[in-house]
Design a protein around this motif. Structure first.
Motif, PDB file in Angstrom:
ATOM      1  N   UNK A  92       1.395  -1.419   0.257  1.00  0.00           N
ATOM      2  CA  UNK A  92      -0.027   0.313   0.149  1.00  0.00           C
ATOM      3  C   UNK A  92       0.494   1.264  -0.343  1.00  0.00           C
ATOM      4  N   UNK A  93       1.606   1.667   0.860  1.00  0.00           N
ATOM      5  CA  UNK A  93       2.911   2.595   1.038  1.00  0.00           C
ATOM      6  C   UNK A  93       3.539   3.227  -1.098  1.00  0.00           C
ATOM      7  N   UNK A  94       3.645   1.764  -1.389  1.00  0.00           N
ATOM      8  CA  UNK A  94       4.299   2.027  -2.799  1.00  0.00           C
ATOM      9  C   UNK A  94       2.752   2.316  -3.526  1.00  0.00           C
ATOM     10  N   UNK A 109       0.074  14.672 -19.810  1.00  0.00           N
ATOM     11  CA  UNK A 109       0.053  14.206 -21.147  1.00  0.00           C
ATOM     12  C   UNK A 109      -0.929  12.858 -21.747  1.00  0.00           C
ATOM     13  N   UNK A 110      -1.944  12.876 -20.706  1.00  0.00           N
ATOM     14  CA  UNK A 110      -2.622  11.447 -21.663  1.00  0.00           C
ATOM     15  C   UNK A 110      -2.174   9.837 -21.129  1.00  0.00           C
ATOM     16  N   UNK A 111      -1.412   9.866 -20.425  1.00  0.00           N
ATOM     17  CA  UNK A 111      -0.275   8.686 -20.455  1.00  0.00           C
ATOM     18  C   UNK A 111      -0.942   7.573 -18.849  1.00  0.00           C
ATOM     19  N   UNK A 112      -1.678   6.880 -19.302  1.00  0.00           N
ATOM     20  CA  UNK A 112      -1.471   5.643 -18.592  1.00  0.00           C
ATOM     21  C   UNK A 112      -1.007   5.356 -17.595  1.00  0.00           C
ATOM     22  N   UNK A 113      -1.108   4.112 -16.895  1.00  0.00           N
ATOM     23  CA  UNK A 113      -0.245   3.168 -15.593  1.00  0.00           C
ATOM     24  C   UNK A 113      -0.606   2.401 -15.699  1.00  0.00           C
ATOM     25  N   UNK A 114      -0.353   1.124 -15.252  1.00  0.00           N
ATOM     26  CA  UNK A 114      -0.668  -0.317 -15.359  1.00  0.00           C
ATOM     27  C   UNK A 114       0.143  -0.475 -14.043  1.00  0.00           C
ATOM     28  N   UNK A 115      -0.633  -0.697 -12.989  1.00  0.00           N
ATOM     29  CA  UNK A 115       0.480  -1.216 -11.755  1.00  0.00           C
ATOM     30  C   UNK A 115       0.334  -2.504 -11.593  1.00  0.00           C
ATOM     31  N   UNK A 122       8.484 -11.763  -4.067  1.00  0.00           N
ATOM     32  CA  UNK A 122       9.366 -11.320  -3.895  1.00  0.00           C
ATOM     33  C   UNK A 122       8.972  -9.715  -3.193  1.00  0.00           C
ATOM     34  N   UNK A 123       8.220  -9.672  -2.223  1.00  0.00           N
ATOM     35  CA  UNK A 123       7.593  -7.766  -2.066  1.00  0.00           C
ATOM     36  C   UNK A 123       8.219  -7.474  -1.410  1.00  0.00           C
ATOM     37  N   UNK A 124       8.734  -7.808  -0.538  1.00  0.00           N
ATOM     38  CA  UNK A 124       9.631  -7.264   0.076  1.00  0.00           C
ATOM     39  C   UNK A 124      11.442  -6.926   0.098  1.00  0.00           C
TER      40      UNK A 124
END
Length: 140
Positions: A92-94, A109-115, A122-124
């Motif tokens: 959640x912090x990320x 700029x209309x640039x979308x982000x995919x998370x 590997x999350x740690x």
């Protein structure tokens, strides 16, 4: 469709490699771009980061590696014809840190982000953690 996976990659981690592999499955082309982060003191030389990124992308024919040191991320995207930014998130912090930037990239700029959520195994892992472990000499 072309996507950009930006980061300082200082150093490249298994988590970064996982995001690169997964993004390569989703997009026609993925540009992995080492960028300068003014809020972080660089530990590795740019040439070393790029070499490690190329190794991480080995075998992925639709992944290229680049470097960008000036201007905004959206400027790079516009110049390279990229409409999507890929960001890996561990927790959640990320996400809390990334969402405002995603909104700004879309506004500017209309640039979308995919998370892409990190693999739980590997999350740690973070570049800072890897660097700290390397400094202790306890790499095995």
């Amino acid at each position: 469709m072309r996507a950009l996976f930006p980061g300082s990659f200082d150093p490249v981690t298994e988590g970064h490699q996982d995001v690169i592999r997964r993004a390569a499955l989703l997009f026609d082309e993925v540009v992995v771009c080492a960028m300068v982060n003014a809020s972080k003191a660089g530990r590795l030389l740019v040439a070393e980061r790029l070499e490690r990124l190329r190794a991480a992308a080995a075998g992925l024919g639709n992944v290229t590696v680049d470097f960008h040191s000036g201007g905004l991320l959206v400027d790079y995207c516009r110049d390279a014809g990229i409409d999507v930014v890929v960001r890996g998130v561990r927790d959640g912090r990320d996400l809390e840190h990334e969402v405002p930037m995603a909104h700004m990239n879309r506004e500017l700029a209309g640039v979308e982000t995919l998370f892409i959520a990190s693999d739980p195994e590997r999350a740690h892992i973070s570049s800072s953690l890897v660097t700290a472990v390397v400094r202790t000499g306890r790499v095995g």
